[in-house]
Design an enzyme around this catalytic site. Structure first.
Site, PDB file in Angstrom:
ATOM      1  N   HIS A 187      79.382  19.344 114.441  1.00 60.96           N
ATOM      2  CA  HIS A 187      78.868  18.500 113.362  1.00 60.96           C
ATOM      3  C   HIS A 187      78.783  17.042 113.851  1.00 60.96           C
ATOM      4  CE1 HIS A 187      79.266  22.078 111.064  1.00 60.96           C
ATOM      5  NE2 HIS A 187      79.148  21.503 109.891  1.00 60.96           N
ATOM      6  N   ASN A 246      97.263  26.203 100.335  1.00 60.36           N
ATOM      7  CA  ASN A 246      97.637  25.329 101.439  1.00 60.36           C
ATOM      8  C   ASN A 246      96.456  25.244 102.382  1.00 60.36           C
ATOM      9  OD1 ASN A 246      98.495  23.932 103.601  1.00 60.36           O
ATOM     10  ND2 ASN A 246     100.289  25.197 104.058  1.00 60.36           N
TER      11      ASN A 246
HETATM   12  C1  PLP Z   1      76.261  23.208 103.775  1.00 61.06           C
HETATM   13  C2  PLP Z   1      77.582  23.616 104.358  1.00 61.06           C
HETATM   14  N1  PLP Z   1      78.637  23.715 103.543  1.00 61.06           N
HETATM   15  C3  PLP Z   1      79.858  24.055 104.011  1.00 61.06           C
HETATM   16  C4  PLP Z   1      80.065  24.321 105.355  1.00 61.06           C
HETATM   17  C5  PLP Z   1      81.421  24.720 105.824  1.00 61.06           C
HETATM   18  O1  PLP Z   1      82.013  23.799 106.681  1.00 61.06           O
HETATM   19  P1  PLP Z   1      83.169  24.289 107.683  1.00 61.06           P
HETATM   20  O2  PLP Z   1      82.493  24.985 108.809  1.00 61.06           O
HETATM   21  O3  PLP Z   1      83.844  23.029 108.103  1.00 61.06           O
HETATM   22  O4  PLP Z   1      84.050  25.198 106.929  1.00 61.06           O
HETATM   23  C6  PLP Z   1      78.981  24.247 106.241  1.00 61.06           C
HETATM   24  C7  PLP Z   1      79.200  24.526 107.667  1.00 61.06           C
HETATM   25  O5  PLP Z   1      78.541  24.058 108.521  1.00 61.06           O
HETATM   26  C8  PLP Z   1      77.713  23.889 105.732  1.00 61.06           C
HETATM   27  O6  PLP Z   1      76.661  23.849 106.541  1.00 61.06           O
END
Ligand code: PLP
Length: 392
Positions: A187, A246
């Protein structure tokens, strides 16, 4: 790989921050996380940020928090308007909290929710809209917020894909009553795993802090609007006020977050320079529908949808990408209605879902990184030119 999907944004400083944290022997959530939260809130001009262990957890905690606000909490059975294309964990907390989803199609060019369908999506049971800016590109967040304000709805902004983007000078991830970010690897900044819940509401912030931490008062500042403190004694130290989880982050993640945050602007500037080249090479070519920037995108990656009027199949194109050693994936996981998990959901769709299905069947993305990708993007153009002959 010649052109990877994702790469590390870390240097020496991040490794040093982790080593320092290990030496200090403070590993669980503490001062480093708190500092990062404060820096993050200041960077995005919001009052509060609470970190947790992923963007998905941030979404879960954000939805849970809205069920516990004093005034007009969400209730099971309430309806939520959602875009048909997003990541699975945009939706899962909504299902887990018993909400009913109304899927709205996306625009084929921006890949974001088609706001012309909002009025048709509204019913007397609607209580919330979920806004997602796909892959760095701001959704019509101003329109979504005005719609929510007009109809007394919550706006929940899942900004996990668009850190550093903005619309009308306002950062994405600050338009909602509650907003989330992801700091997963690949990211815009990475804390290994991580996510943040952001809001201007003290009540929502305190609810999020309790819910991420066992539903416990320990991490909730004193004088909080979410509970009445009692005289300090043994029972007060273990006081559980909400059904929580948690999903706390590690101190190392907070420490790395502070380092990464300082690099964010430069990293997004580099991504935007790559985007200029990508757009220059692909814009105006009817074979390839590329993402149209709305506001200021932080260009998570580059998307292409093969024009549905072409006879060429996506498989032919992705085979060519494999041969050229270019990584690719579905656009944000594709249309959620096409995934098996939807059978567990209470939902319906507003009209026909055409564009999210096209993105699902004929779209793909390639990576963007905070370094110069000129050779990779040029090669991508050559490969696609050969794979999709003009008039195919
Ligand atoms: C739009 C969106 N929401 C939530 C997430 C979830 O994030 P994470 O991978 O940090 O759990 C992502 C993951 O890339 C996403 O693209």
């Amino acid at each position: 790989m010649f052109y990877e999907l994702a790469s590390s944004t870390w240097g020496r400083e991040e490794r040093d921050a982790i080593a320092k944290q290990l030496q200090e022997d403070r590993l669980t959530m503490g001062p480093a996380v708190r500092s990062f939260e404060r820096e993050f809130a200041a960077k995005f001009g919001v009052a509060h940020a609470a970190m947790c262990n992923s963007g998905s957890s941030a979404n879960l905690v954000a939805v849970a928090s809205l069920f516990h606000v004093k005034d007009r909490p969400l209730q099971r059975g309430d309806e939520v308007i959602v875009p048909a294309l997003s990541w699975a964990t945009t939706y899962h907390p909504l299902q887990q909290y018993g909400l009913r989803l109304r899927f709205v199609d996306i625009e084929l060019d921006t890949l974001n929710i088609d706001v012309t369908q909002l009025e048709a999506a509204l019913t007397p049971r609607t209580r919330m809209v979920v806004a997602v800016s796909i892959l760095g590109n701001p959704a019509a967040l101003d329109v979504l917020r005005a719609f929510c304000d007009r109809h007394g709805l919550y706006l929940f902004e899942d900004n996990c894909e668009s850190m550093g983007a903005s619309l009308g000078g306002k950062p994405c991830g600050t338009f909602g009553h509650i907003n989330t970010f992801s700091t997963f690897y690949s990211h815009h900044m990475s804390t290994m795993e991580g996510g943040l819940i952001v809001s201007d509401s003290e009540e929502l912030d305190h609810l999020a802090r309790a819910i991420r931490n066992h539903g416990w008062t320990r991490d909730v500042p004193s004088g909080s609007p979410i509970y009445e403190a009692r005289p300090a004694d043994m029972a007060e130290l273990y006081r559980f006020i909400l059904p929580g989880y948690n999903v706390r982050p590690l101190e190392m993640c907070g420490a790395v977050g502070s380092v990464q945050l300082r690099k964010l602007d430069a990293s997004i500037a580099a991504r935007r320079r790559n985007a200029e080249r990508f757009v220059r090479l692909f814009a105006g070519d009817a074979r390839f529908i590329i993402q149209r920037e709305h506001g200021v995108s932080s260009w998570f990656c580059f998307t292409i949808i093969l024009n549905p009027e072409l006879t060429v199949e996506r498989k032919q194109v992705t085979d060519a990408l494999v041969r050229a050693d270019i990584g690719f994936r579905m656009i944000t996981g594709g249309c959620f209605l096409r995934h098996d998990a939807v059978k567990y959901y209470d939902y319906d769709s507003v009209g026909e879902i055409v564009n999210a299905n096209l993105a699902h069947d004929r779209g793909f993305f390639v990576g963007n990184h905070p370094r110069d990708l000129a050779p990779q993007i040029d090669r991508l153009r050559e490969v696609l030119d050969a794979a999709v002959p003009k008039g195919a």
